[in-house]
Scaffold this active site. Structure first.
Site, mmCIF file in Angstrom:
data_model
loop_
_atom_site.group_PDB
_atom_site.id
_atom_site.type_symbol
_atom_site.label_atom_id
_atom_site.label_comp_id
_atom_site.label_asym_id
_atom_site.label_seq_id
_atom_site.Cartn_x
_atom_site.Cartn_y
_atom_site.Cartn_z
ATOM 1 N N PRO A 114 39.092 45.083 44.761
ATOM 2 C CA PRO A 114 38.657 44.158 43.716
ATOM 3 C C PRO A 114 39.232 42.759 43.915
ATOM 4 C CG PRO A 114 40.168 45.804 42.816
ATOM 5 C CD PRO A 114 39.960 46.156 44.255
ATOM 6 N N ASP A 115 38.508 41.772 43.426
ATOM 7 C CA ASP A 115 39.041 40.406 43.490
ATOM 8 C C ASP A 115 39.964 40.198 42.298
ATOM 9 O OD1 ASP A 115 37.365 40.071 41.328
ATOM 10 O OD2 ASP A 115 36.010 38.661 42.302
ATOM 11 N N PHE A 116 40.343 38.963 42.036
ATOM 12 C CA PHE A 116 41.207 38.667 40.894
ATOM 13 C C PHE A 116 40.418 38.545 39.603
ATOM 14 C CE2 PHE A 116 45.198 36.260 42.640
ATOM 15 C CZ PHE A 116 45.769 37.473 42.915
ATOM 16 N N ARG A 117 39.403 37.684 39.655
ATOM 17 C CA ARG A 117 38.894 37.148 38.391
ATOM 18 C C ARG A 117 37.537 37.651 37.941
ATOM 19 N NH1 ARG A 117 41.754 33.336 40.995
ATOM 20 N NH2 ARG A 117 43.551 32.553 39.852
ATOM 21 N N HIS A 151 47.998 32.769 52.208
ATOM 22 C CA HIS A 151 48.905 33.394 51.239
ATOM 23 C C HIS A 151 49.711 34.523 51.863
ATOM 24 C CE1 HIS A 151 46.290 31.626 47.757
ATOM 25 N NE2 HIS A 151 47.039 30.719 48.355
ATOM 26 N N ASP A 202 44.811 41.317 52.519
ATOM 27 C CA ASP A 202 44.471 42.707 52.846
ATOM 28 C C ASP A 202 44.432 42.991 54.345
ATOM 29 O OD1 ASP A 202 41.997 41.577 53.700
ATOM 30 O OD2 ASP A 202 41.092 41.923 51.740
ATOM 31 N N ASN A 231 43.236 35.896 51.516
ATOM 32 C CA ASN A 231 43.399 37.341 51.332
ATOM 33 C C ASN A 231 44.657 37.866 52.007
ATOM 34 O OD1 ASN A 231 41.102 37.221 49.909
ATOM 35 N ND2 ASN A 231 39.780 38.143 51.456
#
Ligand code: CNA
Length: 361
Positions: free
Chosen positions: A71-74, A164, A147, A145
């Site tokens: 899932p993404d954040f928002r 990040h 991941d 990302n």
């Protein structure tokens, strides 16, 4: 190694990353003018076929990995921020706040169990970007990302900036003493808290939290963006600075293509800038369409298939992220620093908090 605050071009205080002041995507984004279906995509595909785009920069976010099951954040409902209630966080972003982590690392470690590379596979979008590299067109990919799917699909290290950070290394969050990444992973996965061999503060994977510096490699942007002849923006809400502002640093004549579910950043303007194009909708569908226009679809599909069968990556273990009760199940909640009982762990957390307060700047 981290960039010092002094070196930062885009951050105001050297504390990075930060949330942008822009309003979150919402009704305003929906009302933004949408380009006619596929017109922008076809235009950019044509430029590429004409050989006008040989230094493509891709900037990407969590939306490129949702098709891989992360899932993404928002995104309302499915995004991580909407599914963090069980941790009683003061605000959703606290899970990635370094000061909050210093006091209470467990919410992040629960999440980390689900995000550690090995649990998910790259999807068509990742392989499309790898195909850009394969065709000699990718100048660099800047991803937010964590991941690891860009590396897993074969985008080489020198073409990738993990803005990040990533789970590939780990270190003490206070004194930055490196810690073996595999050992950190093993401890986190088995509900223990890895602690620094030097100062006993909590070790964390080297993903960048709010309030931490970005990796030195981020500063490649000062060379790359002025050189770019096409910018592709994919699956990001452009809410986190300084990443979000990168998209404004290509030359004014350079085409920018946004592929996302809705308009974000400069694409929210009612009238798009000349050279700006967007294609709104599901990213995997859009990127497949783009590949078809470029006559790359068969190659991307074949690359994906052959990589899936020959890849000797870690076995896929699924850690559900947003499926009701199983999400972030509190395995770590019961955990204590390796070899400590819970009382020792409590006092260790206390001493870390004060150390953190002393170090805070
Ligand atoms: P975000 O703020 O959640 O934005 C994601 C954007 O992608 C939104 O605009 C969505 O509408 C869009 N989107 C999501 N799925 C699709 C889809 N299938 N098709 C088209 N558009 C889609 O995430 P950002 O990346 O902008 O925020 C940056 C954060 C997210 C970074 O710090 C990451 O570390 C963090 N993050 C990373 C992951 C990951 O590594 N996969 C997952 C969740 C969060």
């Amino acid at each position: 190694m981290s960039a010092s605050g002094r070196d930062l071009l885009l951050s105001n205080k050297g504390k990075m990353p930060t949330l942008s002041n822009a309003p979150p995507p919402g009704p305003r984004a929906v009302s933004a003018k949408k380009s006619s279906p596929c017109k922008g995509l076809a235009h950019v595909a044509r430029l590429m076929k004409l050989g006008r785009c040989k230094n493509v920069v891709v900037v990407a976010g969590a939306g490129i990995s949702t098709a891989s099951g992360i899932p993404d954040f928002r995104t309302p409902g499915t995004g991580l921020y909407d599914n963090l209630q069980k941790y009683n966080l003061p605000y959703p972003e606290a899970i990635f706040n370094i000061d909050y982590f210093s006091d209470n690392p467990q919410p992040f470690f629960s999440l980390a169990k689900a995000l550690f590379p090995g649990g998910h596979r790259p999807n068509y979008v990742h392989y499309f970007i790898r195909m850009l590299h394969h065709k000699g067109l990718l100048l660099r990919m800047y991803t937010q990302n964590i991941d690891g799917l860009e590396k897993l699909c074969g985008i080489p290290d020198d073409k990738l900036v993990e803005v990040h950070g990533s789970f590939a290394s780990a270190s003490c969050h206070l004194c930055y003493t490196p810690y073996p990444a595999e050992e950190a992973k093993h401890k986190i996965m088995s509900g223990k808290i890895p602690v620094c061999t030097f100062c006993t503060a909590t070790v964390k994977p080297d993903v960048v939290f709010f309030g931490e510096d970005l990796p030195q490699k981020f500063f490649l942007h000062t060379e790359d963006f002025p050189k770019a002849d096409l910018l592709i923006i994919m699956g990001t809400s452009l809410q986190i600075e300084p990443f979000a502002s990168l998209v404004n640093t290509v030359r004014s004549t350079v085409p920018r293509l946004l592929l996302n579910r809705h308009a974000v950043g400069p694409f929210e303007k009612v009238r798009l800038k000349r050279g700006d194009h967007m294609e709104l909708g599901d990213l995997e569908v859009t990127v497949r369409h783009f590949a078809e226009m470029l006559d790359w679809d068969d190659e991307v599909t074949e690359l994906m298939r052959s990589h899936a069968t020959t890849s000797s990556g870690s076995p896929i273990t699924s850690y559900p992220l947003v499926s009701g009760e199983t999400q972030f199940e509190g395995e770590v909640t019961a955990g204590t620093p390796d070899g400590m009982d819970s009382e020792e762990a409590d006092s260790e957390v206390d001493s870390k908090s004060s150390a953190s307060a002393n170090m805070d700047h």
